[in-house]
Motif scaffolding. Structure first.
Motif, mmCIF file in Angstrom:
data_model
loop_
_atom_site.group_PDB
_atom_site.id
_atom_site.type_symbol
_atom_site.label_atom_id
_atom_site.label_comp_id
_atom_site.label_asym_id
_atom_site.label_seq_id
_atom_site.Cartn_x
_atom_site.Cartn_y
_atom_site.Cartn_z
ATOM 1 N N PHE A 75 -12.394 -12.452 10.497
ATOM 2 C CA PHE A 75 -12.257 -12.303 9.022
ATOM 3 C C PHE A 75 -11.294 -11.473 8.886
ATOM 4 O O PHE A 75 -11.137 -10.297 9.474
ATOM 5 C CB PHE A 75 -13.355 -12.237 8.304
ATOM 6 N N SER A 76 -10.566 -11.320 7.671
ATOM 7 C CA SER A 76 -9.680 -10.267 7.301
ATOM 8 C C SER A 76 -9.900 -10.087 5.884
ATOM 9 O O SER A 76 -10.320 -11.048 4.954
ATOM 10 C CB SER A 76 -8.182 -10.573 7.568
ATOM 11 N N LYS A 77 -9.737 -8.696 5.181
ATOM 12 C CA LYS A 77 -9.850 -8.455 3.959
ATOM 13 C C LYS A 77 -8.839 -7.355 3.666
ATOM 14 O O LYS A 77 -8.442 -6.365 4.313
ATOM 15 C CB LYS A 77 -11.263 -7.994 3.864
ATOM 16 N N LEU A 78 -8.439 -7.465 2.656
ATOM 17 C CA LEU A 78 -7.346 -6.525 1.955
ATOM 18 C C LEU A 78 -7.869 -5.530 1.111
ATOM 19 O O LEU A 78 -8.615 -6.111 0.038
ATOM 20 C CB LEU A 78 -6.145 -7.475 1.200
ATOM 21 N N LEU A 79 -7.563 -4.235 1.066
ATOM 22 C CA LEU A 79 -8.294 -3.431 0.233
ATOM 23 C C LEU A 79 -7.093 -2.118 0.471
ATOM 24 O O LEU A 79 -6.473 -1.870 1.174
ATOM 25 C CB LEU A 79 -9.604 -2.991 0.518
ATOM 26 N N THR A 80 -7.694 -1.178 -0.437
ATOM 27 C CA THR A 80 -6.989 0.164 -0.391
ATOM 28 C C THR A 80 -7.876 1.159 -0.016
ATOM 29 O O THR A 80 -9.094 1.244 -0.411
ATOM 30 C CB THR A 80 -6.530 0.628 -1.963
ATOM 31 N N VAL A 81 -7.481 2.080 1.170
ATOM 32 C CA VAL A 81 -8.134 3.194 1.442
ATOM 33 C C VAL A 81 -7.416 4.356 1.176
ATOM 34 O O VAL A 81 -6.459 4.560 1.838
ATOM 35 C CB VAL A 81 -8.556 2.867 2.962
ATOM 36 N N SER A 135 6.888 2.092 8.083
ATOM 37 C CA SER A 135 7.937 2.331 7.301
ATOM 38 C C SER A 135 7.937 1.325 5.907
ATOM 39 O O SER A 135 7.316 0.515 5.894
ATOM 40 C CB SER A 135 9.266 2.219 8.080
ATOM 41 N N GLU A 136 9.007 1.693 4.967
ATOM 42 C CA GLU A 136 9.002 0.902 3.958
ATOM 43 C C GLU A 136 9.292 -0.657 4.120
ATOM 44 O O GLU A 136 10.020 -0.950 4.809
ATOM 45 C CB GLU A 136 10.144 1.619 3.048
ATOM 46 N N GLY A 137 8.471 -1.381 3.403
ATOM 47 C CA GLY A 137 8.586 -2.915 3.335
ATOM 48 C C GLY A 137 7.865 -3.491 4.588
ATOM 49 O O GLY A 137 7.947 -4.942 4.792
ATOM 50 N N LYS A 138 7.101 -2.822 5.264
ATOM 51 C CA LYS A 138 6.444 -3.608 6.274
ATOM 52 C C LYS A 138 5.078 -3.930 5.735
ATOM 53 O O LYS A 138 4.181 -4.745 6.832
ATOM 54 C CB LYS A 138 6.221 -2.781 7.566
ATOM 55 N N GLY A 139 4.616 -3.699 4.552
ATOM 56 C CA GLY A 139 3.163 -4.242 4.199
ATOM 57 C C GLY A 139 2.197 -3.252 4.490
ATOM 58 O O GLY A 139 2.008 -2.321 5.128
ATOM 59 N N PRO A 140 0.693 -3.832 4.472
ATOM 60 C CA PRO A 140 -0.490 -2.958 4.437
ATOM 61 C C PRO A 140 -0.374 -2.694 6.471
ATOM 62 O O PRO A 140 -0.037 -3.549 7.165
ATOM 63 C CB PRO A 140 -1.360 -3.994 4.388
ATOM 64 N N VAL A 141 -1.293 -1.590 6.523
ATOM 65 C CA VAL A 141 -1.725 -1.290 7.697
ATOM 66 C C VAL A 141 -2.684 -2.070 8.280
ATOM 67 O O VAL A 141 -3.728 -2.263 7.557
ATOM 68 C CB VAL A 141 -2.085 0.126 7.776
ATOM 69 N N THR A 142 -2.377 -2.747 9.477
ATOM 70 C CA THR A 142 -3.591 -3.318 10.208
ATOM 71 C C THR A 142 -4.355 -2.690 11.024
ATOM 72 O O THR A 142 -4.069 -2.153 11.648
ATOM 73 C CB THR A 142 -2.889 -4.739 10.694
ATOM 74 N N THR A 169 3.978 3.402 3.202
ATOM 75 C CA THR A 169 4.147 3.065 1.806
ATOM 76 C C THR A 169 3.078 2.695 1.142
ATOM 77 O O THR A 169 2.228 1.634 1.763
ATOM 78 C CB THR A 169 5.332 2.237 1.560
ATOM 79 N N CYS A 170 2.378 3.161 0.227
ATOM 80 C CA CYS A 170 1.150 2.663 -0.665
ATOM 81 C C CYS A 170 1.694 1.523 -1.450
ATOM 82 O O CYS A 170 2.489 1.636 -2.272
ATOM 83 C CB CYS A 170 0.582 3.885 -1.398
ATOM 84 N N LYS A 171 0.914 0.458 -1.286
ATOM 85 C CA LYS A 171 1.156 -0.628 -1.929
ATOM 86 C C LYS A 171 0.029 -1.090 -2.690
ATOM 87 O O LYS A 171 -1.117 -1.222 -1.746
ATOM 88 C CB LYS A 171 1.950 -1.708 -1.436
ATOM 89 N N GLN A 172 -0.224 -1.535 -3.739
ATOM 90 C CA GLN A 172 -1.480 -2.196 -4.452
ATOM 91 C C GLN A 172 -1.849 -3.630 -3.913
ATOM 92 O O GLN A 172 -0.987 -4.341 -3.996
ATOM 93 C CB GLN A 172 -1.337 -2.350 -5.861
#
Length: 204
Positions: free
Chosen positions: A47-53, A2-9, A191-194
């Motif tokens: 390790f963790s990495k943030l990206l858009t898929v 839902s809205e505001g929860k940040g990126p999917v892990t 929610t898509c966030k850059q």
């Protein structure tokens, strides 16, 4: 989500024999670094990495596992909850390639995925920079075709085709995440966030 929860892990596991270059490939992808100094993984690395898929902001949690028998008992808690598994071998070691079948079976037994027959496996052949190759691309692709996995190969040392398998793993993991979310809740909202660091362009 839902809205505001940040990126999917998304949880992605690397498994395979010791010395095939799991840590090197992961380190090259996440930190853009490589070292010739071999250091065996003690238990697990993370390790963790943030990206858009596919227009969705995700955090890839990439777990590198020790390829030695004395640490295989860690597999049960580590494998569970994974969204994709990368089976890594060394193209100059046929033994490491032949071991993939056992690694895959172990993951399915210990990880207990909800739908084992459709769980995403990606096979990664490392060390293509070396000349003494023992496993051809054709041989690896045939095994993948027979087992329902996808095949990639490259070189962590020379930084050749390092991103491709991880981006594909992220796509497959995201599909797995969506599938499980729908099965468990009956709906999927995100929610898509850059993100701060991306390799794909968000067009939402």
């Amino acid at each position: 989500m839902s809205e505001g929860k940040g990126p999917v892990t998304l949880k992605i596991i690397l498994i395979g024999n010791s010395g095939v270059g799991k840590s090197s490939f992961m380190n090259r992808y996440v930190n853009h670094r490589f070292t010739n100094m071999y250091r065996a993984t003690i238990g697990t690395d993370f390790f963790s990495k943030l990206l858009t898929v596919d227009g969705i902001s995700v955090t890839m949690q990439i777990w590198d596992t020790a390829g030695t028998e004395r640490f295989q008992s860690l597999g049960t808690p580590l494998y569970r909850g994974a969204h994709c598994c990368l089976l890594v071998f060394d193209v100059t070691s046929k033994a490491s390639f032949l071991a993939l079948e056992a690694w895959k079976k172990e993951f399915l037994v210990q990880g207990e995925p909800m739908d084992p027959s459709h769980f995403p496996f990606i096979v990664l052949g490392n060390k293509t920079d070396l000349s003494d190759r023992e496993v051809s691309g054709r041989m690896a692709r045939q095994w993948c075709e027979d087992t329902g996995a996808e095949y990639f190969e490259g070189s962590a040392k020379d930084d050749v085709d390092v991103e491709k398998p991880f981006l594909r793993a992220a796509q497959a993991a995201l599909q797995q995440y969506k599938k499980h979310t729908l099965e468990n809740t009956g709906h999927f909202q995100i929610t898509c966030k850059q993100p701060r660091e991306t390799h794909n362009t968000c067009e939402c």
